[in-house]
Design an enzyme around this catalytic site. Structure first.
Site, PDB file in Angstrom:
ATOM      1  N   ASP A 187      36.901  10.315  34.417  1.00 22.24           N
ATOM      2  CA  ASP A 187      35.475  10.254  34.089  1.00 22.24           C
ATOM      3  C   ASP A 187      35.166  10.434  32.615  1.00 22.24           C
ATOM      4  OD1 ASP A 187      34.409   9.726  36.609  1.00 22.24           O
ATOM      5  OD2 ASP A 187      34.720  11.792  37.234  1.00 22.24           O
ATOM      6  N   HIS A 228      41.282  18.793  36.568  1.00 16.68           N
ATOM      7  CA  HIS A 228      41.454  18.129  37.863  1.00 16.68           C
ATOM      8  C   HIS A 228      42.182  19.060  38.802  1.00 16.68           C
ATOM      9  CE1 HIS A 228      42.435  15.020  40.798  1.00 16.68           C
ATOM     10  NE2 HIS A 228      41.464  14.337  40.242  1.00 16.68           N
TER      11      HIS A 228
HETATM   12  N1  CMC Z   1      36.156  22.511  30.971  1.00 19.92           N
HETATM   13  C1  CMC Z   1      36.421  23.811  30.715  1.00 19.92           C
HETATM   14  N2  CMC Z   1      37.069  24.621  31.572  1.00 19.92           N
HETATM   15  C2  CMC Z   1      37.476  24.098  32.724  1.00 19.92           C
HETATM   16  C3  CMC Z   1      37.269  22.759  33.059  1.00 19.92           C
HETATM   17  C4  CMC Z   1      36.574  21.955  32.134  1.00 19.92           C
HETATM   18  N3  CMC Z   1      36.307  20.680  32.402  1.00 19.92           N
HETATM   19  N4  CMC Z   1      37.784  22.504  34.270  1.00 19.92           N
HETATM   20  C5  CMC Z   1      38.302  23.655  34.704  1.00 19.92           C
HETATM   21  N5  CMC Z   1      38.123  24.627  33.769  1.00 19.92           N
HETATM   22  C6  CMC Z   1      38.516  26.039  33.862  1.00 19.92           C
HETATM   23  C7  CMC Z   1      37.519  26.769  34.752  1.00 19.92           C
HETATM   24  O1  CMC Z   1      36.448  27.290  33.997  1.00 19.92           O
HETATM   25  C8  CMC Z   1      38.393  27.864  35.344  1.00 19.92           C
HETATM   26  O2  CMC Z   1      38.573  28.852  34.380  1.00 19.92           O
HETATM   27  P1  CMC Z   1      38.717  30.407  34.800  1.00 19.92           P
HETATM   28  O3  CMC Z   1      39.981  30.456  35.622  1.00 19.92           O
HETATM   29  O4  CMC Z   1      38.820  31.114  33.501  1.00 19.92           O
HETATM   30  O5  CMC Z   1      37.505  30.725  35.600  1.00 19.92           O
HETATM   31  C9  CMC Z   1      39.746  27.161  35.536  1.00 19.92           C
HETATM   32  O6  CMC Z   1      39.763  26.092  34.565  1.00 19.92           O
HETATM   33  C10 CMC Z   1      39.915  26.573  36.929  1.00 19.92           C
HETATM   34  O7  CMC Z   1      38.791  25.711  37.199  1.00 19.92           O
HETATM   35  P2  CMC Z   1      38.255  25.405  38.661  1.00 19.92           P
HETATM   36  O8  CMC Z   1      36.983  24.669  38.525  1.00 19.92           O
HETATM   37  O9  CMC Z   1      38.252  26.643  39.483  1.00 19.92           O
HETATM   38  O10 CMC Z   1      39.456  24.530  39.211  1.00 19.92           O
HETATM   39  P3  CMC Z   1      39.390  23.334  40.226  1.00 19.92           P
HETATM   40  O11 CMC Z   1      40.759  22.975  40.620  1.00 19.92           O
HETATM   41  O12 CMC Z   1      38.430  23.641  41.314  1.00 19.92           O
HETATM   42  O13 CMC Z   1      38.788  22.254  39.205  1.00 19.92           O
HETATM   43  C11 CMC Z   1      37.431  20.429  38.725  1.00 19.92           C
HETATM   44  C12 CMC Z   1      38.744  20.917  39.356  1.00 19.92           C
HETATM   45  C13 CMC Z   1      37.530  18.924  38.599  1.00 19.92           C
HETATM   46  C14 CMC Z   1      36.284  20.806  39.664  1.00 19.92           C
HETATM   47  C15 CMC Z   1      37.200  21.078  37.336  1.00 19.92           C
HETATM   48  O14 CMC Z   1      38.284  20.799  36.473  1.00 19.92           O
HETATM   49  C16 CMC Z   1      35.897  20.624  36.720  1.00 19.92           C
HETATM   50  O15 CMC Z   1      34.833  21.163  37.084  1.00 19.92           O
HETATM   51  N6  CMC Z   1      35.922  19.645  35.771  1.00 19.92           N
HETATM   52  C17 CMC Z   1      34.712  19.095  35.216  1.00 19.92           C
HETATM   53  C18 CMC Z   1      34.098  18.086  36.161  1.00 19.92           C
HETATM   54  C19 CMC Z   1      34.873  16.796  36.216  1.00 19.92           C
HETATM   55  O16 CMC Z   1      35.274  16.255  35.190  1.00 19.92           O
HETATM   56  N7  CMC Z   1      35.038  16.279  37.434  1.00 19.92           N
HETATM   57  C20 CMC Z   1      35.713  14.978  37.675  1.00 19.92           C
HETATM   58  C21 CMC Z   1      37.031  15.179  38.343  1.00 19.92           C
HETATM   59  S1  CMC Z   1      38.056  13.707  38.350  1.00 19.92           S
HETATM   60  C22 CMC Z   1      37.162  12.462  39.105  1.00 19.92           C
HETATM   61  C23 CMC Z   1      36.609  12.782  40.433  1.00 19.92           C
HETATM   62  O17 CMC Z   1      37.209  13.417  41.262  1.00 19.92           O
HETATM   63  O18 CMC Z   1      35.484  12.343  40.677  1.00 19.92           O
END
Ligand code: CMC
Length: 383
Positions: A319, A262
């Site tokens: 989720d 998140h």
């Molecule tokens: N599984 C594995 N690695 C992850 C995950 C995950 N679910 N989420 C983040 N990471 C890693 C990502 O690969 C990255 O690694 P690196 O620095 O080595 O490249 C690092 O953590 C940072 O991730 P990011 O995507 O750049 O960070 P963010 O702050 O933009 O991420 C997020 C937030 C929600 C987009 C992300 O955690 C994600 O894609 N999660 C999976 C999708 C998900 O469950 N979304 C629902 C969010 S909560 C409800 C809502 O808002 O609807």
């Protein structure tokens, strides 16, 4: 010479406004709607009461709640034109695409979609919240090749939603679980879809345009689509004993595990904790397939926390456990994001109404990296 500017990718860490609607404490894993703990609202409140709280900024007294509930009931019906839109989509259409279009049509039934009067906008919000639930249930029915059902005003919002979707009045436990799903998804500060809503409404577009933008932004797997993707993954894992191998391989292949991580929570999402507590409650009453998904989800949760929880701040979000719970309520995966959108209408509307008190057009900047002053050649002279 190129100007040096600081670019905040994804607006990470940028504050866009002041708000008294919702506090997300990402370090402590706490969530408050208008100052009330999400755990208390989930345990003791109802979706109608939470809607009142989010829109008016205070909990209702008994009379206010009765009046508000009646108002919501009166707004449940949708027009024949909206029903036609839902019926005309192909059965293959994604449910959120149908919702986006049907929701957009609500403004056509409002003689004055834009208002600068807060009370009038609260009335519009009530209409949007009530009708979106009816639209969502209708989308689910049509997708299943069934007819649209009229709302049953003897039922509360959650029970009526399940009734309109399944043609069965739910028992008390299912009604409570549905209510909790609605409450937990009702609001979450400036997430992508709420921000999209605010951007649209900062132009003084009407509140219907705002929520339609919200639905569009909710669609992706990084936001509202994550619960469906998480269940898809659990089904792919297939057997509980395959969970650890699957996750290991996925992470080695740099795949994200949906339902984890998140932007704000760097610890366990409190909504996910509440949902996890419901897995135990439904386990005895669910079919073998759902029980298997529950087992897979719990093993995946343990492994992810061990591997990425404390070390990387990647914990379960709202989720992850939603899927098995929705399935228990006979809500199919293709409808998950539509139900999420239907719950979130209140959050989107509350934010628009608050933002309009001190509206400022959103107009950020980009650092231009392209060329300038190129010579325009006639098409016949271009190589
Ligand atoms: N599984 C594995 N690695 C992850 C995950 C995950 N679910 N989420 C983040 N990471 C890693 C990502 O690969 C990255 O690694 P690196 O620095 O080595 O490249 C690092 O953590 C940072 O991730 P990011 O995507 O750049 O960070 P963010 O702050 O933009 O991420 C997020 C937030 C929600 C987009 C992300 O955690 C994600 O894609 N999660 C999976 C999708 C998900 O469950 N979304 C629902 C969010 S909560 C409800 C809502 O808002 O609807």
């Amino acid at each position: 010479m190129e100007e040096t500017v600081e670019i905040k990718e994804g607006l990470q860490g940028v504050y866009i406004t002041k708000s008294s609607i919702c506090k997300v404490d990402g370090q402590e894993g706490k969530l408050y709607y208008r100052g009330y703990k999400i755990e208390d609202l989930a345990n003791y409140s109802s979706y109608e009461e939470v809607c009142y709280l989010l829109l008016y900024g205070k909990l209702p007294n008994s009379k206010e709640l009765v009046d508000f509930t009646e108002k919501m009931k009166k707004e449940r019906e949708i027009s024949e034109k909206t029903k036609d839109i839902i019926r005309k989509f192909s059965k293959e259409a994604q449910t959120l695409d149908v919702l986006r279009t049907a929701m957009s049509s609500l403004s056509a039934d409002d003689g004055k979609p834009y208002s600068d009067n807060e009370s009038e906008n609260i009335e519009k919000a009530i209409k949007i919240i009530a009708k979106t639930a009816t639209i969502s249930a209708a989308i689910g029915r049509i997708k299943d090749g069934k007819g649209i059902l009229e709302p049953d005003n003897s039922l509360n919002h959650s029970a009526n939603f399940l009734y309109m979707l399944t043609d069965k009045k739910p028992d008390k436990d299912s009604e409570k679980l549905m209510d909790i799903m609605f409450i937990l998804h009702a609001e979450h500060s400036s997430n992508a879809s709420t921000f999209a809503t605010l951007v649209a409404c900062s132009t003084l577009a009407d509140i219907y345009a705002g929520v339609t933008a919200g639905v569009a932004a909710l669609k992706g797997p990084l936001h509202g689509g994550a619960d469906e993707a998480a269940v898809k993954m659990m089904k792919e894992i297939g057997s509980p004993d395959n969970t650890e191998n699957y996750i290991e391989e996925a992470l080695a292949g740099k795949k994200k595990i949906m339902g984890f991580g998140h932007r704000v929570y760097k610890t366990y999402d409190p909504r996910a904790k509440i949902l996890k507590s419901y897995l135990d409650k439904i386990k005895g009453n669910s079919g073998g397939e759902i029980n298997k998904l529950i087992e897979i989800s719990l093993r995946a949760e343990k492994m992810m926390i061990d591997k990425l929880g404390k070390s990387h701040g990647i914990w379960p979000n709202v989720d992850f456990f939603s899927g098995p719970l929705y399935l228990h309520l006979n809500i199919k995966p293709e409808l998950f994001d539509t139900v999420f959108a239907s719950s979130r209408t209140v959050g989107w509307c509350a934010h628009v109404i608050e933002y309009w008190r001190n509206n400022k057009l959103f107009r950020p900047l980009e650092q231009y990296e392209g060329s300038v002053d190129l010579v325009y050649k006639n098409i016949s002279e271009r190589s």
